[in-house]
Enzyme design. Structure first.
Site, PDB file in Angstrom:
ATOM      1  N   THR A  37      44.301   2.292   7.202  1.00  0.00           N
ATOM      2  CA  THR A  37      45.714   2.404   7.570  1.00  0.00           C
ATOM      3  C   THR A  37      46.024   1.240   8.508  1.00  0.00           C
ATOM      4  O   THR A  37      45.121   0.678   9.129  1.00  0.00           O
ATOM      5  CB  THR A  37      46.013   3.726   8.313  1.00  0.00           C
ATOM      6  OG1 THR A  37      45.254   3.725   9.519  1.00  0.00           O
ATOM      7  CG2 THR A  37      45.643   4.924   7.480  1.00  0.00           C
ATOM      8  N   GLU A  65      46.778   7.851   3.168  1.00  0.00           N
ATOM      9  CA  GLU A  65      45.927   9.054   3.187  1.00  0.00           C
ATOM     10  C   GLU A  65      46.130   9.925   1.955  1.00  0.00           C
ATOM     11  O   GLU A  65      45.445  10.929   1.774  1.00  0.00           O
ATOM     12  CB  GLU A  65      46.235   9.885   4.440  1.00  0.00           C
ATOM     13  CG  GLU A  65      45.702   9.318   5.746  1.00  0.00           C
ATOM     14  CD  GLU A  65      46.673   8.352   6.423  1.00  0.00           C
ATOM     15  OE1 GLU A  65      47.556   7.817   5.729  1.00  0.00           O
ATOM     16  OE2 GLU A  65      46.545   8.144   7.641  1.00  0.00           O
ATOM     17  N   TRP A  80      68.366  15.723  17.276  1.00  0.00           N
ATOM     18  CA  TRP A  80      67.625  14.618  16.675  1.00  0.00           C
ATOM     19  C   TRP A  80      68.555  13.765  15.826  1.00  0.00           C
ATOM     20  O   TRP A  80      69.375  14.276  15.081  1.00  0.00           O
ATOM     21  CB  TRP A  80      66.496  15.154  15.794  1.00  0.00           C
ATOM     22  CG  TRP A  80      65.339  15.677  16.575  1.00  0.00           C
ATOM     23  CD1 TRP A  80      65.315  15.952  17.914  1.00  0.00           C
ATOM     24  CD2 TRP A  80      64.043  16.000  16.065  1.00  0.00           C
ATOM     25  NE1 TRP A  80      64.084  16.426  18.270  1.00  0.00           N
ATOM     26  CE2 TRP A  80      63.277  16.463  17.161  1.00  0.00           C
ATOM     27  CE3 TRP A  80      63.462  15.939  14.803  1.00  0.00           C
ATOM     28  CZ2 TRP A  80      61.954  16.863  17.026  1.00  0.00           C
ATOM     29  CZ3 TRP A  80      62.142  16.338  14.656  1.00  0.00           C
ATOM     30  CH2 TRP A  80      61.393  16.792  15.758  1.00  0.00           C
ATOM     31  N   LYS A 114      65.798  11.153  19.972  1.00  0.00           N
ATOM     32  CA  LYS A 114      66.141  12.442  20.576  1.00  0.00           C
ATOM     33  C   LYS A 114      67.289  12.230  21.556  1.00  0.00           C
ATOM     34  O   LYS A 114      67.103  11.636  22.602  1.00  0.00           O
ATOM     35  CB  LYS A 114      64.921  13.040  21.264  1.00  0.00           C
ATOM     36  CG  LYS A 114      63.888  13.456  20.246  1.00  0.00           C
ATOM     37  CD  LYS A 114      62.495  13.561  20.795  1.00  0.00           C
ATOM     38  CE  LYS A 114      61.539  13.664  19.615  1.00  0.00           C
ATOM     39  NZ  LYS A 114      60.577  12.576  19.572  1.00  0.00           N
TER      40      LYS A 114
HETATM   41  P1  ADP Z   1      51.069   2.835   7.362  1.00  0.00           P
HETATM   42  O1  ADP Z   1      52.249   1.993   7.007  1.00  0.00           O
HETATM   43  O2  ADP Z   1      51.283   3.769   8.509  1.00  0.00           O
HETATM   44  O3  ADP Z   1      49.775   2.162   7.332  1.00  0.00           O
HETATM   45  P2  ADP Z   1      51.346   4.053   4.867  1.00  0.00           P
HETATM   46  O4  ADP Z   1      51.584   2.786   4.181  1.00  0.00           O
HETATM   47  O5  ADP Z   1      50.424   5.027   4.319  1.00  0.00           O
HETATM   48  O6  ADP Z   1      50.834   3.817   6.237  1.00  0.00           O
HETATM   49  O7  ADP Z   1      52.739   4.666   5.210  1.00  0.00           O
HETATM   50  C1  ADP Z   1      53.018   6.004   5.064  1.00  0.00           C
HETATM   51  C2  ADP Z   1      54.328   6.313   5.716  1.00  0.00           C
HETATM   52  O8  ADP Z   1      55.364   5.483   5.208  1.00  0.00           O
HETATM   53  C3  ADP Z   1      54.796   7.712   5.465  1.00  0.00           C
HETATM   54  O9  ADP Z   1      54.167   8.641   6.302  1.00  0.00           O
HETATM   55  C4  ADP Z   1      56.280   7.587   5.729  1.00  0.00           C
HETATM   56  O10 ADP Z   1      56.579   7.645   7.106  1.00  0.00           O
HETATM   57  C5  ADP Z   1      56.586   6.203   5.245  1.00  0.00           C
HETATM   58  N1  ADP Z   1      57.164   6.272   3.901  1.00  0.00           N
HETATM   59  C6  ADP Z   1      56.563   6.051   2.730  1.00  0.00           C
HETATM   60  N2  ADP Z   1      57.425   6.160   1.705  1.00  0.00           N
HETATM   61  C7  ADP Z   1      58.615   6.484   2.248  1.00  0.00           C
HETATM   62  C8  ADP Z   1      59.930   6.765   1.731  1.00  0.00           C
HETATM   63  N3  ADP Z   1      60.203   6.687   0.434  1.00  0.00           N
HETATM   64  N4  ADP Z   1      60.903   7.076   2.605  1.00  0.00           N
HETATM   65  C9  ADP Z   1      60.666   7.131   3.935  1.00  0.00           C
HETATM   66  N5  ADP Z   1      59.461   6.870   4.479  1.00  0.00           N
HETATM   67  C10 ADP Z   1      58.452   6.558   3.657  1.00  0.00           C
END
Ligand code: ADP
Length: 542
Positions: free
Chosen positions: A186, A331, A444, A439
């Site tokens: 990640t 994940e 929210w 917030k």
């Molecule tokens: P990171 O960017 O934290 O390394 P990921 O690429 O796995 O990890 O990102 C996952 C996160 O991206 C999700 O938990 C969510 O917050 C955001 N995300 C993914 N797809 C969408 C979507 N279509 N709309 C809003 N948020 C999204």
């Protein structure tokens, strides 16, 4: 009593075997680092992935040893996907956009043995190789003639020389489908990056579900352009779903700008493309500026961060391209939900359909989800109640690699860190990431909602909403805006644009114009960096 069916293991090697045997001539087209277009097919990829397996055997790489890549989307990367995992090793896709120190940390944590890299990343490898203590072999993904003689990287060999002399005959080993196949860290926006370790079983099941009609609807008739990188959650599983169905794959290599992507879509008759909103924003600007049309593109999956409704509208109303809004996480391999319509939506007006399409969508079979309140009580699916989103399923993480902090699961469910609603039809909508929610006065405000309105303004190229400390309201939203080239809008105009589109108290308190919004390694807006940049910012009237 056991069923009397064959208990063949779900292994990644079976995908490339299938593609070779049943769709051998289906094309794999790549724009290379050199800029030229390379044409291959599943037959050739399969043969060369077996060469990779033989080459790894020659280096005595053990079962589940890690082979890292620093590479764009391209045919050699695809061959490594199948050759490394198929032979029982673990492919570890490193994100080249991370800081070199992070790359070193991740490669050492993963205990990578081999690093295969595209020549664009030679300077990174030169900077980090001596600190990557477990890597024994370095392979440059190029022809022998392109190999630099004075790189300073010990034992550097070209990919073509490495696999060139190997046999294309190889018997894929048979083993437990739960064995590790691949890993991706990640991005570590909070603390150190965390390793997510996929299995053969999770990968094959995910590819299967991802190919289904109400997911990405992948078939042998498709020409697919994954703009989403193969170093980010396996390009959302598309290389595997494509092999499973015999779809043509078109790889953009390093050329991710709107013009290059558009040209590839047109020349390779791409009908399906996948990427994050920021990339599609570049593509849209390119076609809008040049007054161009798509002649083959039918649908695009957009995810990774919230897709602004204005983008969905532009694609569908102006260009006739269906947008599938998808949500997932590293994940989760990553697919969790995809937004496709139900029968009852088909006769709705374009506006009403858009209200459904902006949601992140319904669960695929294989992903269960629920929303809970602060005490962990499940909340109703009424489209209004919002709470922490939890998921479970066979391609959802159970533990991080060498996870020292214990299991991330809560009663068997993985907390996503997202806040969401789910409506009576099962459509999930992300309100925000829990750490980005603003917030204000005990209520929210969804930063995504605030951004979506700004993004609908014709002069706005990109917008990011963050909360700023406020003496009375705790936090108040402001919107950072990057204007489109040659376009103009004032603070007052933009604030007026919010009138009537949202509740008054959800309208941002201020507009800050910026030259660029910081993007992370996967093209997502990095709000933590933006907060740093605006450290000294003070709200008006405070
Ligand atoms: P990171 O960017 O934290 O390394 P990921 O690429 O796995 O990890 O990102 C996952 C996160 O991206 C999700 O938990 C969510 O917050 C955001 N995300 C993914 N797809 C969408 C979507 N279509 N709309 C809003 N948020 C999204």
């Amino acid at each position: 009593m056991l069923g009397l069916m064959q208990s063949e293991q779900l292994l990644i090697s079976s995908l490339i075997d299938f593609a070779e045997r049943h769709h051998g001539e289906a094309e794999i087209v790549s724009r290379r680092v050199e800029g030229d277009i390379h044409r291959s097919n599943y037959k050739q990829v399969a043969a060369r992935s077996r060469k990779v397996a033989n080459a790894l055997d020659r280096w005595n790489l053990g079962f589940c040893d890690r082979v890292a890549t620093l590479a764009w989307n391209g045919y050699r990367h695809l061959e490594l996907y199948f050759g490394v995992s198929g032979s029982g090793r673990v492919i570890h896709t490193l994100n080249p956009r991370l800081h070199p120190d992070q790359i070193v940390w991740i490669a050492n944590h993963a205990e990578d043995h081999v690093l295969c890299f595209d020549m664009s990343f030679l300077p990174i490898v030169q900077a980090v190789h001596s600190r990557c203590t477990t890597i024994k072999h370095f392979v440059a993904l190029c022809d022998e003639s392109k190999l630099p003689r004075d790189s300073g990287i010990p034992g550097l060999i070209s990919y073509e020389a490495w696999i060139g002399a190997e046999s294309s005959t190889y018997e894929w080993p048979d083993f437990d489908e739960n064995c590790a196949s691949s890993m991706c860290y990640t991005s570590g926006t909070t603390g150190n990056p965390k390793g997510v370790l996929y299995s053969h079983r999770s990968t094959v099941l995910h590819a299967w579900a991802g190919a289904m009609p109400d997911a990405l609807n992948v078939s042998a008739r498709d020409s697919i352009l994954p703009v989403v990188p193969m170093f980010h959650v396996n390009a959302w599983g598309l290389p595997y779903s494509a092999a499973m169905t015999g779809a043509k794959l078109v790889f953009p290599g390093p050329a991710m700008d709107g013009k290059s992507i558009y040209e590839l879509i047109e020349s390779e008759r791409v009908n399906f493309a996948a990427g994050v909103p920021t990339v599609w924003q570049m593509l849209l600007s390119h076609i809008q500026t040049g007054n161009l049309r798509f002649s083959t593109l039918e649908r695009t999956v957009i995810g990774g961060s919230a897709c602004p409704p204005a983008m969905i509208e532009a694609f569908s109303e102006v260009y006739g391209v269906e947008v599938l809004h998808g949500w997932g996480m590293t994940e989760m391999s990553p697919l969790g939900t995809v937004c496709t319509l139900r029968n009852k939506h088909l006769n709705l007006s374009a506006d009403e359909k858009l209200k459904v399409r902006v949601k992140q969508g319904r669960s695929l079979y294989g992903v269960d989800m629920k929303i809970v309140d602060g005490e962990g009580n499940e909340l109703p699916w009424d489209g209004k109640a919002y709470g922490d989103l939890l998921v479970k399923g066979p391609w959802v993480i159970s533990d991080y690699f060498k996870g020292d902090a214990g299991s991330p699961l809560v009663d068997g469910w993985f907390p996503t860190g997202d806040v969401a609603t789910i409506d009576a039809d099962g459509y999930m909508q992300i309100t925000d990431r829990s750490k980005d929610v603003i917030k204000s006065g005990g209520e929210w405000i969804s930063s995504i909602d605030v951004e979506n309105i700004a993004m609908a303004h014709p002069a706005v190229a990109m917008a990011a909403c963050i909360g700023i400390k406020h003496p009375k309201w705790d936090e108040r939203p402001i919107i950072a805006v990057m204007k489109k080239q040659g376009a103009d809008v004032t603070r007052e105009d933009l604030l007026a644009f919010y009138e009537g589109k949202t509740a008054k108290w959800q309208i941002p308190d201020d507009v800050v114009f910026v030259d660029a919004i910081p993007l992370g390694g996967t093209g997502k807006m990095q709000k933590s960096k933006l907060r740093d940049l605006l450290r000294d910012y003070r709200l008006p009237n405070t």
